[in-house]
Design a protein around this motif. Sequence first.
Motif, PDB file in Angstrom:
ATOM      1  N   TYR A   1      29.692  30.072  68.791  1.00 56.06           N
ATOM      2  CA  TYR A   1      29.214  29.677  70.118  1.00 56.06           C
ATOM      3  C   TYR A   1      28.271  28.490  69.998  1.00 56.06           C
ATOM      4  CZ  TYR A   1      24.607  31.619  69.071  1.00 56.06           C
ATOM      5  OH  TYR A   1      23.376  31.853  68.511  1.00 56.06           O
ATOM      6  N   VAL A   2      28.093  27.784  71.112  1.00 58.82           N
ATOM      7  CA  VAL A   2      27.035  26.785  71.255  1.00 58.82           C
ATOM      8  C   VAL A   2      26.408  27.023  72.629  1.00 58.82           C
ATOM      9  CG1 VAL A   2      26.413  24.349  71.317  1.00 58.82           C
ATOM     10  CG2 VAL A   2      28.297  25.095  69.861  1.00 58.82           C
ATOM     11  N   TYR A   3      25.139  27.362  72.648  1.00 57.51           N
ATOM     12  CA  TYR A   3      24.406  27.633  73.890  1.00 57.51           C
ATOM     13  C   TYR A   3      23.633  26.377  74.256  1.00 57.51           C
ATOM     14  CZ  TYR A   3      20.644  29.699  76.793  1.00 57.51           C
ATOM     15  OH  TYR A   3      19.731  29.975  77.782  1.00 57.51           O
ATOM     16  N   VAL A   4      24.134  25.652  75.250  1.00 58.55           N
ATOM     17  CA  VAL A   4      23.592  24.348  75.621  1.00 58.55           C
ATOM     18  C   VAL A   4      22.693  24.488  76.847  1.00 58.55           C
ATOM     19  CG1 VAL A   4      24.127  21.960  76.215  1.00 58.55           C
ATOM     20  CG2 VAL A   4      25.652  23.234  74.686  1.00 58.55           C
TER      21      VAL A   4
ATOM     22  N   ASP B   1      22.493  26.003  82.424  1.00 58.14           N
ATOM     23  CA  ASP B   1      22.883  26.328  81.050  1.00 58.14           C
ATOM     24  C   ASP B   1      24.376  26.649  80.987  1.00 58.14           C
ATOM     25  OD1 ASP B   1      20.174  26.180  80.580  1.00 58.14           O
ATOM     26  OD2 ASP B   1      19.913  28.323  80.147  1.00 58.14           O
ATOM     27  N   ILE B   2      24.977  26.430  79.825  1.00 59.95           N
ATOM     28  CA  ILE B   2      26.366  26.828  79.571  1.00 59.95           C
ATOM     29  C   ILE B   2      26.453  27.332  78.136  1.00 59.95           C
ATOM     30  CG2 ILE B   2      28.787  26.112  79.443  1.00 59.95           C
ATOM     31  CD1 ILE B   2      28.244  23.922  81.392  1.00 59.95           C
ATOM     32  N   VAL B   3      27.228  28.402  77.932  1.00 62.26           N
ATOM     33  CA  VAL B   3      27.578  28.837  76.578  1.00 62.26           C
ATOM     34  C   VAL B   3      29.049  28.508  76.352  1.00 62.26           C
ATOM     35  CG1 VAL B   3      27.602  30.689  74.893  1.00 62.26           C
ATOM     36  CG2 VAL B   3      25.937  30.745  76.762  1.00 62.26           C
ATOM     37  N   PHE B   4      29.330  27.729  75.331  1.00 58.70           N
ATOM     38  CA  PHE B   4      30.694  27.451  74.904  1.00 58.70           C
ATOM     39  C   PHE B   4      31.004  28.379  73.743  1.00 58.70           C
ATOM     40  CE2 PHE B   4      28.981  23.570  76.711  1.00 58.70           C
ATOM     41  CZ  PHE B   4      29.970  23.190  77.604  1.00 58.70           C
ATOM     42  N   HIS B   5      32.177  29.033  73.778  1.00 55.58           N
ATOM     43  CA  HIS B   5      32.434  29.969  72.686  1.00 55.58           C
ATOM     44  C   HIS B   5      33.896  30.003  72.254  1.00 55.58           C
ATOM     45  CE1 HIS B   5      32.808  33.136  76.030  1.00 55.58           C
ATOM     46  NE2 HIS B   5      33.962  33.259  75.381  1.00 55.58           N
ATOM     47  N   ASP B   6      34.077  30.477  71.036  1.00 56.82           N
ATOM     48  CA  ASP B   6      35.360  30.600  70.369  1.00 56.82           C
ATOM     49  C   ASP B   6      36.212  31.687  71.036  1.00 56.82           C
ATOM     50  OD1 ASP B   6      37.079  32.017  68.109  1.00 56.82           O
ATOM     51  OD2 ASP B   6      36.603  30.032  67.314  1.00 56.82           O
TER      52      ASP B   6
END
Length: 310
Positions: free
Chosen positions: A39-42, A259-264
């Motif tokens: 994940y990347v929590y932006v 905020d946005i979380v991008f994840h696998d």
Amino acid sequence: MAIDVRSNQGPAVPAQWLRQTPKDTPFDEMRQRLRADGYVYVKNLLPREEVQRVRKEYFTLYEPTGIIKPGTSLEDGIFNDQNDPLAHGGIGAGELPPTDLQVQTMINAHTQPEYLQLLENPEFRTFIRGLMGWQKEILLTRTMIRHNAPGALSTAVHYDKLFLRKGEAEFLTAWVPIGDTKATGGGLMYLSDSVSVGREIEAGFSERAKDLSHEERLSAFNVHMERYGQLSQDASEFGDMHKADRGRCWLVADYQAGDIVFHDPYIVHASTRNEGVDGRIRVSTDLRFYEDGSDMDDRWMKLWTPGDGL
């Protein structure tokens, strides 16, 4: 410092905090984090005021269902606690709500102007291309904007590939909280270092499903799957089963609008039970992106409708 959160069933689990990533972090570093963490929590990627407008529009649409506490702000989205929260569930938590008005409102929420405008935010879409190294991205039409009232069922433990099995290309999920969402207020919780767990579980499902028809193998609801296609309603039990010797734990955040979380596709996650003492209803949307021209799950190139089998 750990914080206790709950899922639909089981005891509270001590969760740690997601690693935050400033939006100006170099993309090479973000890609490394995505590979390493799943994940990347932006922080603050979307304009807060745009997200809040979507939240207000959502509850303006939902107000006739009786979900909002009388005399409170639509943007705040305070649950009317005179209602049974189990009768005001959102998409993915279980059965559809009991009235035709509620179901039609769920459908209509996916085509509201402010919501569609947010999905096309230029900075957001440019960020997707930079993060993934794509020339052009495709957002699947079947997005999932939904809510979670205090005391209602939350989304159970799962990984996203369960539901997008057609096509060989990898995709990226963007989970967007529509408004501030406390860790104990229904936000997403991620099982750390769990991409390999999702891949192992999916491989097992594929092996057991090899004698099914092609259509059944693609379904998250085939005879080998749990109800609603999910893995467990008990995050504590599931986490204990998969701790092994890797020190896995659940990860949470106090999300803010923007905020946005991008994840696998394979990282294991769930929603925390909304125990917010302030009565706020969690609203969020799930977005899936593919690289243009890739072998994607084209079943999702249509708007969400009840009973669409996905």
